[in-house]
Scaffold this motif. Structure first.
Motif, PDB file in Angstrom:
ATOM      1  N   ASP A  20       7.659  32.128  -1.436  1.00 45.62           N
ATOM      2  CA  ASP A  20       6.136  31.961  -1.383  1.00 45.62           C
ATOM      3  C   ASP A  20       5.655  30.396  -1.405  1.00 45.62           C
ATOM      4  OD1 ASP A  20       3.410  32.098  -1.802  1.00 45.62           O
ATOM      5  OD2 ASP A  20       3.583  33.234  -3.703  1.00 45.62           O
ATOM      6  N   ALA A  21       5.333  29.964  -0.168  1.00 55.37           N
ATOM      7  CA  ALA A  21       5.131  28.646  -0.067  1.00 55.37           C
ATOM      8  C   ALA A  21       3.641  28.435   0.087  1.00 55.37           C
ATOM      9  CB  ALA A  21       5.594  28.227   1.407  1.00 55.37           C
ATOM     10  N   PHE A  22       2.835  29.398  -0.305  1.00 56.83           N
ATOM     11  CA  PHE A  22       1.393  29.210  -0.556  1.00 56.83           C
ATOM     12  C   PHE A  22       1.157  28.855  -1.761  1.00 56.83           C
ATOM     13  CE2 PHE A  22      -3.278  30.153  -0.469  1.00 56.83           C
ATOM     14  CZ  PHE A  22      -3.478  29.226   0.569  1.00 56.83           C
ATOM     15  N   GLY A  23       0.189  28.009  -2.065  1.00 56.47           N
ATOM     16  CA  GLY A  23      -0.206  27.567  -3.404  1.00 56.47           C
ATOM     17  C   GLY A  23       0.822  26.819  -4.198  1.00 56.47           C
ATOM     18  N   THR A  25       3.136  28.768  -6.615  1.00 61.57           N
ATOM     19  CA  THR A  25       3.773  29.874  -7.135  1.00 61.57           C
ATOM     20  C   THR A  25       5.293  29.490  -7.118  1.00 61.57           C
ATOM     21  OG1 THR A  25       2.223  31.467  -6.270  1.00 61.57           O
ATOM     22  CG2 THR A  25       4.483  32.315  -6.913  1.00 61.57           C
ATOM     23  N   ASP A  26       5.927  29.019  -6.037  1.00 63.48           N
ATOM     24  CA  ASP A  26       7.355  28.787  -6.080  1.00 63.48           C
ATOM     25  C   ASP A  26       7.578  27.272  -6.439  1.00 63.48           C
ATOM     26  OD1 ASP A  26       7.531  31.322  -5.520  1.00 63.48           O
ATOM     27  OD2 ASP A  26       8.977  31.023  -3.909  1.00 63.48           O
ATOM     28  N   LEU A  27       8.623  26.994  -6.941  1.00 57.51           N
ATOM     29  CA  LEU A  27       8.904  25.592  -7.371  1.00 57.51           C
ATOM     30  C   LEU A  27      10.021  24.931  -6.552  1.00 57.51           C
ATOM     31  CD1 LEU A  27       9.021  22.921  -9.366  1.00 57.51           C
ATOM     32  CD2 LEU A  27      11.121  24.137 -10.469  1.00 57.51           C
ATOM     33  N   PHE A  28       9.341  23.786  -5.612  1.00 55.19           N
ATOM     34  CA  PHE A  28      10.360  23.367  -4.422  1.00 55.19           C
ATOM     35  C   PHE A  28      10.865  21.903  -5.089  1.00 55.19           C
ATOM     36  CE2 PHE A  28       8.104  26.215  -2.101  1.00 55.19           C
ATOM     37  CZ  PHE A  28       8.993  26.724  -1.235  1.00 55.19           C
ATOM     38  N   LYS A  29      12.192  21.733  -4.900  1.00 45.52           N
ATOM     39  CA  LYS A  29      12.957  20.461  -5.286  1.00 45.52           C
ATOM     40  C   LYS A  29      13.295  19.549  -4.104  1.00 45.52           C
ATOM     41  CE  LYS A  29      14.004  21.814 -10.133  1.00 45.52           C
ATOM     42  NZ  LYS A  29      14.775  21.748 -11.097  1.00 45.52           N
ATOM     43  N   ALA A  30      13.620  18.348  -4.231  1.00 45.85           N
ATOM     44  CA  ALA A  30      14.319  17.412  -3.238  1.00 45.85           C
ATOM     45  C   ALA A  30      15.469  16.981  -3.891  1.00 45.85           C
ATOM     46  CB  ALA A  30      13.503  16.368  -2.979  1.00 45.85           C
ATOM     47  N   ASN A  66       4.766  20.907  -5.212  1.00 50.94           N
ATOM     48  CA  ASN A  66       4.221  21.238  -3.891  1.00 50.94           C
ATOM     49  C   ASN A  66       2.860  21.925  -4.279  1.00 50.94           C
ATOM     50  OD1 ASN A  66       6.372  22.946  -5.289  1.00 50.94           O
ATOM     51  ND2 ASN A  66       5.031  24.561  -3.918  1.00 50.94           N
ATOM     52  N   ASP A  67       2.143  22.230  -3.125  1.00 49.61           N
ATOM     53  CA  ASP A  67       1.062  22.790  -3.153  1.00 49.61           C
ATOM     54  C   ASP A  67       0.545  22.981  -1.645  1.00 49.61           C
ATOM     55  OD1 ASP A  67      -1.358  24.047  -3.896  1.00 49.61           O
ATOM     56  OD2 ASP A  67      -2.435  22.306  -4.553  1.00 49.61           O
ATOM     57  N   SER A  68       0.038  24.323  -1.599  1.00 50.75           N
ATOM     58  CA  SER A  68      -0.500  24.451  -0.037  1.00 50.75           C
ATOM     59  C   SER A  68      -1.886  25.039  -0.172  1.00 50.75           C
ATOM     60  CB  SER A  68       0.451  25.846   0.535  1.00 50.75           C
ATOM     61  OG  SER A  68       1.518  25.337   0.711  1.00 50.75           O
ATOM     62  N   THR A  69      -2.600  24.772   0.746  1.00 51.24           N
ATOM     63  CA  THR A  69      -3.981  25.066   0.776  1.00 51.24           C
ATOM     64  C   THR A  69      -4.155  25.527   2.351  1.00 51.24           C
ATOM     65  OG1 THR A  69      -4.588  22.726   1.509  1.00 51.24           O
ATOM     66  CG2 THR A  69      -4.957  23.552  -0.897  1.00 51.24           C
ATOM     67  N   ARG A  70      -5.364  26.396   2.577  1.00 49.25           N
ATOM     68  CA  ARG A  70      -5.797  26.726   3.776  1.00 49.25           C
ATOM     69  C   ARG A  70      -7.194  26.288   4.041  1.00 49.25           C
ATOM     70  NH1 ARG A  70      -8.962  30.629   5.808  1.00 49.25           N
ATOM     71  NH2 ARG A  70      -9.362  31.686   3.647  1.00 49.25           N
ATOM     72  N   THR A  71      -7.275  25.820   5.221  1.00 48.47           N
ATOM     73  CA  THR A  71      -8.606  25.291   5.659  1.00 48.47           C
ATOM     74  C   THR A  71      -8.906  26.173   7.205  1.00 48.47           C
ATOM     75  OG1 THR A  71      -8.515  23.269   4.718  1.00 48.47           O
ATOM     76  CG2 THR A  71     -10.216  23.557   6.404  1.00 48.47           C
ATOM     77  N   GLY A  72      -9.581  27.106   7.422  1.00 53.17           N
ATOM     78  CA  GLY A  72      -9.815  28.058   8.466  1.00 53.17           C
ATOM     79  C   GLY A  72      -8.298  28.599   9.051  1.00 53.17           C
ATOM     80  N   LEU A  73      -7.887  28.073   9.951  1.00 55.66           N
ATOM     81  CA  LEU A  73      -6.787  28.732  10.563  1.00 55.66           C
ATOM     82  C   LEU A  73      -5.445  27.885  10.296  1.00 55.66           C
ATOM     83  CD1 LEU A  73      -7.778  30.164  14.037  1.00 55.66           C
ATOM     84  CD2 LEU A  73      -7.261  31.472  11.690  1.00 55.66           C
ATOM     85  N   THR A  74      -5.504  26.804   9.232  1.00 58.10           N
ATOM     86  CA  THR A  74      -4.396  25.796   9.241  1.00 58.10           C
ATOM     87  C   THR A  74      -4.082  25.824   7.683  1.00 58.10           C
ATOM     88  OG1 THR A  74      -5.310  24.408  10.959  1.00 58.10           O
ATOM     89  CG2 THR A  74      -3.882  23.371   9.440  1.00 58.10           C
ATOM     90  N   ILE A  75      -2.624  26.074   7.323  1.00 59.86           N
ATOM     91  CA  ILE A  75      -2.225  25.700   6.216  1.00 59.86           C
ATOM     92  C   ILE A  75      -1.559  24.639   6.060  1.00 59.86           C
ATOM     93  CG2 ILE A  75      -0.455  26.832   4.706  1.00 59.86           C
ATOM     94  CD1 ILE A  75      -1.088  29.538   5.738  1.00 59.86           C
ATOM     95  N   THR A  76      -1.791  23.913   4.938  1.00 62.39           N
ATOM     96  CA  THR A  76      -1.134  22.493   4.711  1.00 62.39           C
ATOM     97  C   THR A  76      -0.384  22.416   3.530  1.00 62.39           C
ATOM     98  OG1 THR A  76      -3.005  21.270   5.697  1.00 62.39           O
ATOM     99  CG2 THR A  76      -1.425  19.984   4.495  1.00 62.39           C
ATOM    100  N   PHE A  77       0.958  22.141   3.672  1.00 64.33           N
ATOM    101  CA  PHE A  77       1.770  22.234   2.487  1.00 64.33           C
ATOM    102  C   PHE A  77       2.090  20.921   2.010  1.00 64.33           C
ATOM    103  CE2 PHE A  77       5.986  22.118   0.367  1.00 64.33           C
ATOM    104  CZ  PHE A  77       6.026  23.294  -0.174  1.00 64.33           C
ATOM    105  N   THR A  78       1.528  20.290   0.790  1.00 65.80           N
ATOM    106  CA  THR A  78       1.830  18.860   0.467  1.00 65.80           C
ATOM    107  C   THR A  78       2.675  18.702  -0.785  1.00 65.80           C
ATOM    108  OG1 THR A  78      -0.070  19.365  -1.133  1.00 65.80           O
ATOM    109  CG2 THR A  78      -0.519  18.511   0.794  1.00 65.80           C
ATOM    110  N   ALA A  79       3.205  17.487  -0.826  1.00 67.53           N
ATOM    111  CA  ALA A  79       4.159  17.283  -1.873  1.00 67.53           C
ATOM    112  C   ALA A  79       4.068  15.717  -2.458  1.00 67.53           C
ATOM    113  CB  ALA A  79       5.477  17.221  -1.400  1.00 67.53           C
ATOM    114  N   VAL A  80       4.378  15.876  -3.690  1.00 72.75           N
ATOM    115  CA  VAL A  80       4.329  14.326  -4.365  1.00 72.75           C
ATOM    116  C   VAL A  80       5.662  13.686  -4.191  1.00 72.75           C
ATOM    117  CG1 VAL A  80       3.926  13.088  -6.535  1.00 72.75           C
ATOM    118  CG2 VAL A  80       2.666  15.187  -6.033  1.00 72.75           C
TER     119      VAL A  80
END
Length: 142
Positions: A20-23, A25-30, A66-80
């Protein structure tokens, strides 16, 4: 600048809803690894060889917030950005770190998302830092 490459299985895991890469919910690590990734077949963190978990590096890597947001038809996955600082010796006692692997720590098998190739091996000596800078976003889907 490290080069971004997506693992082929990541797209499959998104489609099958095993990640689940939206929002948030899941914890991602480097994680920092030493061996060359195989994008067609590597699927989980266990398929990689991490640097040792000491001197400022934790086995499994660090949270990218991580966080993901949707604007129109585009999902953006961000990270610190992640910053590792070598403490009592070389970061992870390693002189062979080269790859930064992003994985879903929430999945049972730590499914792989992508990696960044630093372009050569590196050493982070005592008191020095290594920063993985994601820029404005890690990726976008349109």
């Amino acid at each position: 600048m490290a080069t971004y490459t997506k693992y082929e299985t990541y797209v499959e895991h998104l489609s099958n809803s095993t990640i689940d890469a939206f929002g948030t919910t899941d914890l991602f690590k480097a994680a920092i690894t030493t061996d060359a990734p195989v994008v067609a077949t590597d699927d989980a963190l266990v398929n990689t060889t991490q640097i040792a978990g000491n001197n400022g590096y934790t086995t499994g890597g660090d949270d990218i917030q991580n966080d993901s947001t949707r604007t129109g038809l585009t999902i953006t996955f961000t990270a610190v950005d992640v910053v590792w600082t070598a403490t009592t010796g070389n970061l992870g006692t390693s002189t062979t770190g080269r790859y930064f692997v992003i994985h879903d720590d929430t999945s049972i098998t730590d499914k792989l998302m992508c990696y960044f190739d630093y372009g050569g091996t590196f050493t982070v000596a005592v008191g020095e830092t290594m920063t993985l800078d994601f820029g404005a976003s890690l990726y976008t889907l349109t």
